[in-house]
Design an enzyme around this catalytic site. Structure first.
Site, short mmCIF file in Angstrom:
data_model
loop_
_atom_site.label_atom_id
_atom_site.label_comp_id
_atom_site.label_asym_id
_atom_site.label_seq_id
_atom_site.Cartn_x
_atom_site.Cartn_y
_atom_site.Cartn_z
N ASP A 11 -29.84 79.08 55.13
CA ASP A 11 -28.84 79.50 54.15
C ASP A 11 -28.28 80.88 54.49
O ASP A 11 -29.02 81.82 54.77
CB ASP A 11 -29.49 79.52 52.77
CG ASP A 11 -28.47 79.53 51.64
OD1 ASP A 11 -27.36 80.06 51.82
OD2 ASP A 11 -28.79 79.00 50.56
N THR B 207 -23.42 77.71 48.17
CA THR B 207 -24.52 76.91 48.71
C THR B 207 -24.41 75.42 48.38
O THR B 207 -24.44 74.57 49.27
CB THR B 207 -25.87 77.46 48.20
OG1 THR B 207 -26.04 78.77 48.72
CG2 THR B 207 -27.03 76.58 48.65
N ASN C 282 -21.92 76.12 42.24
CA ASN C 282 -23.36 76.15 41.91
C ASN C 282 -23.60 75.94 40.42
O ASN C 282 -24.66 75.47 40.01
CB ASN C 282 -23.97 77.47 42.34
CG ASN C 282 -24.03 77.62 43.86
OD1 ASN C 282 -23.85 76.65 44.60
ND2 ASN C 282 -24.28 78.83 44.32
N ASP D 291 -29.97 84.23 53.65
CA ASP D 291 -29.11 84.41 52.48
C ASP D 291 -29.69 85.42 51.48
O ASP D 291 -28.98 86.33 51.03
CB ASP D 291 -28.90 83.06 51.78
CG ASP D 291 -28.01 83.16 50.56
OD1 ASP D 291 -26.78 83.31 50.74
OD2 ASP D 291 -28.52 83.10 49.43
N HIS E 75 -27.81 88.97 50.49
CA HIS E 75 -27.40 89.40 49.15
C HIS E 75 -27.99 90.76 48.80
O HIS E 75 -27.30 91.63 48.25
CB HIS E 75 -27.85 88.38 48.10
CG HIS E 75 -27.00 87.17 48.00
ND1 HIS E 75 -25.67 87.22 47.64
CD2 HIS E 75 -27.28 85.85 48.21
CE1 HIS E 75 -25.17 85.99 47.62
NE2 HIS E 75 -26.13 85.15 47.97
N ASP F 217 -24.69 76.94 55.59
CA ASP F 217 -23.67 76.58 54.61
C ASP F 217 -22.52 77.57 54.56
O ASP F 217 -21.38 77.22 54.28
CB ASP F 217 -24.29 76.44 53.22
CG ASP F 217 -25.19 77.63 52.85
OD1 ASP F 217 -25.41 78.50 53.71
OD2 ASP F 217 -25.68 77.67 51.70
N HIS F 218 -22.80 78.83 54.83
CA HIS F 218 -21.78 79.88 54.70
C HIS F 218 -22.27 81.16 55.36
O HIS F 218 -23.42 81.24 55.80
CB HIS F 218 -21.46 80.15 53.22
CG HIS F 218 -22.68 80.48 52.41
ND1 HIS F 218 -23.35 81.68 52.52
CD2 HIS F 218 -23.38 79.75 51.49
CE1 HIS F 218 -24.39 81.69 51.71
NE2 HIS F 218 -24.44 80.51 51.07
N HIS G 191 -20.92 85.80 48.95
CA HIS G 191 -20.14 84.76 49.60
C HIS G 191 -19.50 83.90 48.52
O HIS G 191 -19.81 84.04 47.33
CB HIS G 191 -21.03 83.91 50.50
CG HIS G 191 -22.22 83.34 49.77
ND1 HIS G 191 -22.19 82.15 49.09
CD2 HIS G 191 -23.48 83.83 49.60
CE1 HIS G 191 -23.38 81.92 48.54
NE2 HIS G 191 -24.18 82.94 48.83
#
Length: 452
Positions: free
Chosen positions: A36, A72, A93, A189, A193, A237-238, A336
């Protein structure tokens, strides 16, 4: 003669060289692993020896253009369905369905939210195979009345090692072994963050751990004698954008909280107006120079993000690096969800196995193309989707890259070229002065006759 030989060669390649399905006699096997929030340029900014080795023996796609919104759940479902968010229904989400008036959160296991599409693990099982899942978003939900043959319910306390060990066990168990598995891991991920992607020291630590996870997966596959027979796709995913505590847009500074419901926020906010929609739109449109406001019908077509009842009447999209909230502060330094044209939002892809070329690099693909690629590798018939194998098939071995329609076009072009060349040669011959190949012998009077 040369023209005829060329045409025959092209038709032969188009007919016989293209591998429509895997040719192995055994059932093809595939693992897709998602880290992630793995931003594409992490590969060039941080040392990753295990991932480098993996890609050296396989293929690498430098950037994957994912789907909007770059969050996500929408993107993980796009990877396994080949559909844009508006088509598969997991549009965020957190969601509110304007038709059913129900709310979705990430721990919701009601299949009604997921049944607008069919993920590849369901299709794989419906076509006679076995699927397994280690915490991929949505795989704990019994979709279309199909339950996975093997699965781990989501639990962030389950280590990466445990997830991999379960998958290798499922692949090798004597009774009902699976041939397809998904694995999900929360990093980088979570750290992205917390620290932001530009925090070199902290991101280096977590990416070192991620790379060690890749090394562990490789060693376990080799130990189980799966390394040369199982196809593995590693992707995400990103990406992640650098944010700041000073770049926060507070909606309540522009509009009273009684005028709207904030369904999903930060950095793409879904707004359900509670009063006059035009009034709410006007107030938000003038709220902040780093936030764009769209009516649902005005959302750009390139995002494929308007044709679903779970998309709200108003959509707010922050500029890269800005965050949207109602009225509270935000401590995280990375986020994101932004425009999927941004390079910072793009992940990467690496793949290894008998279906893939070795040492091949490609610049970019679309994430929706990964679904038809996986269906092709597994030898199953995929459902209608927004992807195409044509744009991604060069990652595979035994591909001549010329399909029948393309071959016909090449043959027609070759015939036209040969015809033109023939005409030019004929015209040139006509313009050349005529000369006789053998001239008559001219005898002078003083020449000795050849025959006496």
């Amino acid at each position: 003669m040369l023209g005829r030989a060329f045409i025959v060669a092209v038709l032969y390649c188009a007919t016989f060289c293209k591998a429509d399905k895997p040719t192995n006699s055994s059932t093809p096997r595939l693992i897709i692993l998602s880290f992630d929030g793995f931003r594409a340029d992490y590969l060039t900014r941080f040392p990753m020896p295990n991932l480098d080795e993996f890609m050296k023996e396989g293929v690498q796609v430098e950037e994957v253009k994912n789907v909007f919104i770059t969050k996500t759940f929408p993107n993980h479902y796009s990877l396994v369905t080949g559909l844009y968010a508006e088509s598969h229904g997991i549009v965020a989400n957190h969601m509110y369905d304007n038709d059913t008036r129900q709310v979705f959160h990430m721990n919701d296991s009601n299949s009604k939210w997921w049944d607008e599409a069919t993920p590849i693990w369901v299709t794989n099982q419906k076509q006679g195979h076995k699927s397994g899942c280690a915490m991929w978003p949505g795989c704990n939900v019994p979709m279309h009345n199909v339950t996975l043959n093997a699965s781990l319910n989501y639990n962030p306390n389950v280590t990466f090692t445990e997830r991999v060990n379960n998958v290798t066990m499922w692949l090798t168990r004597p009774n009902d072994p699976i041939n397809f598995a998904t694995i999900y891991w929360e990093e980088p991920d979570a750290s992205g963050h917390r620290f932001g992607p530009d925090d070199h020291d902290n991101m280096a630590k977590v990416l070192k751990e991620v790379d060690e996870h890749v090394g562990y997966l490789m060693s376990e596959l080799k130990k189980a004698k799966l390394w040369d027979t199982v196809n593995v796709i590693i992707t995400s995913d990103h990406g992640m954008a650098q944010c700041s505590k000073d770049r926060i847009i507070k909606l309540n500074d522009c509009i009273g909280p009684g005028n709207y419901t904030l369904v999903d926020d930060n950095p793409v906010a879904a707004i359900l107006p509670l009063s006059d929609t035009q009034l709410v739109y006007d107030l938000l449109r003038n709220c902040h120079p780093h936030m764009k406001v769209y009516r649902k019908e005005e959302i750009p077509e390139r995002w494929h993000y308007k044709h679903n009842s779970r998309i709200q009447p108003l959509l707010l999209v922050a500029d890269e690096g800005w965050m949207i909230t109602q009225n509270h502060s935000i401590s995280m330094l990375g986020d994101h969800g932004y425009d999927n044209d941004l390079h910072s939002m793009h992940p990467f892809l690496a793949a290894h196995g008998p279906a893939f070329r070795k040492g091949y690099r490609m610049r970019t693909i679309n994430s929706v193309d990964i679904y038809p690629l996986m269906c092709h590798i597994l030898g199953i018939t995929g459902l209608p989707n927004n992807g195409t194998l044509k744009d991604i098939k060069c990652l595979l071995v035994n591909q001549c890259y010329i399909q029948i329609p393309e071959a016909i076009g090449i043959v027609i072009g070759a015939i036209m070229v040969l015809t033109t060349l023939t005409c030019i040669i004929v015209m040139l011959k006509k313009k050349m002065p005529s000369t006789r190949q053998f001239s008559r012998l001219q005898f002078q009077d003083d020449d000795d006759p050849l025959i006496g």
